[in-house]
Design an enzyme around this catalytic site. Structure first.
Site, short mmCIF file in Angstrom:
data_model
loop_
_atom_site.label_atom_id
_atom_site.label_comp_id
_atom_site.label_asym_id
_atom_site.label_seq_id
_atom_site.Cartn_x
_atom_site.Cartn_y
_atom_site.Cartn_z
CG ASP A 38 -2.19 0.83 0.94
OD1 ASP A 38 -2.08 2.01 0.54
OD2 ASP A 38 -3.29 0.28 1.11
CB SER A 72 2.62 3.41 -6.94
OG SER A 72 1.47 3.60 -7.77
CB VAL A 73 -0.72 -1.08 -8.29
CG1 VAL A 73 -0.75 -1.93 -7.04
CG2 VAL A 73 -1.81 -0.01 -8.27
CG ASN A 99 -7.96 -4.67 -2.36
OD1 ASN A 99 -9.18 -4.80 -2.34
ND2 ASN A 99 -7.31 -3.86 -1.54
CE1 TYR A 164 -13.41 1.97 -8.37
CE2 TYR A 164 -15.72 1.54 -8.87
CZ TYR A 164 -14.58 1.28 -8.11
OH TYR A 164 -14.63 0.34 -7.13
CE LYS A 168 -12.45 -1.43 -9.23
NZ LYS A 168 -11.26 -2.14 -8.68
CB ALA A 196 -17.02 -3.86 1.78
NE ARG A 199 -9.02 5.52 1.86
CZ ARG A 199 -7.74 5.69 1.58
NH1 ARG A 199 -6.98 6.33 2.44
NH2 ARG A 199 -7.21 5.20 0.48
N1 LIG Z 1 -15.92 -0.95 -0.90
C1 LIG Z 1 -16.74 -1.30 -1.89
O1 LIG Z 1 -17.97 -1.36 -1.76
C2 LIG Z 1 -16.16 -1.64 -3.23
C3 LIG Z 1 -17.04 -1.90 -4.28
C4 LIG Z 1 -16.53 -2.27 -5.51
C5 LIG Z 1 -15.17 -2.38 -5.67
N2 LIG Z 1 -14.33 -2.08 -4.64
C6 LIG Z 1 -12.90 -2.21 -4.89
O2 LIG Z 1 -12.28 -2.92 -3.84
C7 LIG Z 1 -10.92 -2.49 -3.72
C8 LIG Z 1 -10.62 -2.12 -2.28
O3 LIG Z 1 -11.37 -0.97 -1.94
P1 LIG Z 1 -11.78 -0.57 -0.45
O4 LIG Z 1 -13.24 -0.38 -0.46
O5 LIG Z 1 -11.18 -1.48 0.53
O6 LIG Z 1 -11.15 0.92 -0.38
P2 LIG Z 1 -9.89 1.52 0.38
O7 LIG Z 1 -9.74 2.92 -0.07
O8 LIG Z 1 -10.00 1.26 1.85
O9 LIG Z 1 -8.68 0.61 -0.15
C9 LIG Z 1 -7.94 0.88 -1.29
C10 LIG Z 1 -6.48 0.85 -0.91
O10 LIG Z 1 -5.69 0.96 -2.09
C11 LIG Z 1 -4.57 1.76 -1.79
N3 LIG Z 1 -4.00 2.32 -3.01
C12 LIG Z 1 -4.51 3.31 -3.79
N4 LIG Z 1 -3.70 3.55 -4.83
C13 LIG Z 1 -2.66 2.70 -4.73
C14 LIG Z 1 -1.51 2.47 -5.51
N5 LIG Z 1 -1.28 3.17 -6.63
N6 LIG Z 1 -0.65 1.50 -5.13
C15 LIG Z 1 -0.86 0.77 -4.00
N7 LIG Z 1 -1.95 0.96 -3.20
C16 LIG Z 1 -2.83 1.91 -3.57
C17 LIG Z 1 -5.11 2.84 -0.86
O11 LIG Z 1 -4.08 3.47 -0.12
C18 LIG Z 1 -6.09 2.04 -0.01
O12 LIG Z 1 -5.50 1.56 1.19
C19 LIG Z 1 -10.74 -1.36 -4.73
O13 LIG Z 1 -10.20 -1.85 -5.92
C20 LIG Z 1 -12.16 -0.90 -4.97
O14 LIG Z 1 -12.31 -0.26 -6.20
C21 LIG Z 1 -14.78 -1.72 -3.42
#
Ligand SMILES: NC(=O)c1ccc[n+]([C@@H]2O[C@H](COP(=O)([O-])OP(=O)(O)OC[C@H]3O[C@@H](n4cnc5c(N)ncnc54)[C@H](O)[C@@H]3O)[C@@H](O)[C@H]2O)c1
Length: 299
Positions: A38, A72-73, A99, A164, A168, A196, A199
């Site tokens: 992260d 960074s990814v 993720n 987004y 996706k 879920a 944040r």
């Molecule tokens: N929460 C939901 O309902 C939901 C729904 C659909 C998809 N998603 C997907 O699930 C995944 C996780 O999301 P989340 O809800 O836990 O949100 P989150 O913001 O808590 O987690 C995302 C994490 O990715 C990290 N990140 C961002 N850019 C980065 C980079 N370039 N390199 C490395 N790390 C990086 C952030 O620092 C963060 O900790 C994401 O891909 C999101 O799009 C979440």
């Protein structure tokens, strides 16, 4: 039989919080050695912090094994470096959960092209870069499990998320192709569309739903999809403990001839073209011409 990850090395990107943190914790509890990646920026991808270190400490506190990675990814070289560190430390990488993600929501009319590019860069290219960095290792050891993270916004669309959603659904296409290319080397590639309270969904999700949609309720589906006996090429929805399957389908359609092979003919036959009777779930793109041939032959 319990599903374990002993002797497996797993990388979870974006695991400093939210869903990724729970995936990392659960994998470590079940015996995996985990790279917690992260860069620790804010929801829009700005800034950096040591978020990954906190999760590594949590894992070590219960006797698990983990290392932090702040790469960074969106930067391919940093992903190559991350995989090199994991391989040096533990001799290989077996599981990758893509993720990491950011949000820069706006209607398309107001969206800055740079925000479109940035979101695609992190989600779509980031998933491709991290996977590419692991790919030779997976092939050489004839074992790899990859989980891609899509979203209902990508699969079905969502107002205000053009950047987004494009990324996706692109990820789902990437997963389907890597599933086909990886099969020979027992590399299985699946996709999860989670829902879920994290944040990322704070302020978008009603407060009351936050607890019901706790991120730990998504982790079982994610872990199954990276386990030894996982399926491949699947898309699962997961949220609040509900696990779903999602499909991209094709109808048999209609063979249009003569005057019907015209825009007006498409309009005339619209009901039959979109009739879902006999719909298939193609297993590769090559099934579209086969399906067309079947329709030409009259069924
Ligand atoms: N929460 C939901 O309902 C939901 C729904 C659909 C998809 N998603 C997907 O699930 C995944 C996780 O999301 P989340 O809800 O836990 O949100 P989150 O913001 O808590 O987690 C995302 C994490 O990715 C990290 N990140 C961002 N850019 C980065 C980079 N370039 N390199 C490395 N790390 C990086 C952030 O620092 C963060 O900790 C994401 O891909 C999101 O799009 C979440």
């Amino acid at each position: 039989m319990s599903i374990r990850f002993d002797d497996r090395v797993a990388i979870v990107t974006g695991a400093g919080g939210g869903l990724g943190r729970h995936y990392a914790l659960e994998l470590a509890k079940r015996g995996a050695r985990v790279v917690v990646n992260d860069l620790g920026g804010d929801r829009s991808g700005q800034g950096a912090s040591d978020a990954a270190l906190g999760v590594v400490e949590e894992i070590r506190a219960f006797g698990g094994v983990a290392i932090a990675n702040g790469g960074s990814v969106a930067d391919y070289d940093q992903m190559v470096e991350m995989v090199a560190r994991a391989t040096e430390a533990w001799g290989g990488v077996h599981i990758l959960i893509n993720n990491a993600g950011v949000l820069r929501d706006k209607t398309f009319a107001r969206m800055d092209p740079a925000d479109f590019a940035f979101v695609v860069q992190v989600h779509l290219l980031g998933s491709a870069y991290a996977t590419k960095a692991c790919w030779d290792t997976f092939r050489a050891q004839n074992y790899g499990r990859v989980l891609m993270t899509s979203s209902s916004s990508g699969l079905f669309g969502n107002f205000g998320q053009a950047n987004y959603a494009a990324a996706k659904l692109g990820i789902a296409g990437l997963a389907r192709t890597l599933h086909l290319e990886g099969a020979r080397h027992d590399i299985r590639v699946n996709t999860i569309a989670p829902t879920a309270g994290t944040r990322m969904t704070e302020g978008l999700f009603p407060d009351a739903a936050f607890a019901a949609f706790a991120p730990e309720k998504v982790a079982p589906a994610a872990l199954y999809l990276v386990s030894k006996d996982a399926p491949s090429g699947q898309i699962l929805g997961a949220g609040a403990g509900v696990v779903q399957a999602s499909y991209i389908t094709l109808t048999p359609g209609v063979a249009l001839n003569g005057d019907d092979l015209s825009p007006e003919g498409v309009a005339r036959h619209w009901a039959a073209i979109t009739d879902r009777a006999g719909e298939i779930v193609p297993s590769t793109g090559a099934e579209q011409p086969i399906s067309i041939a079947r329709t030409l032959q009259g069924g």
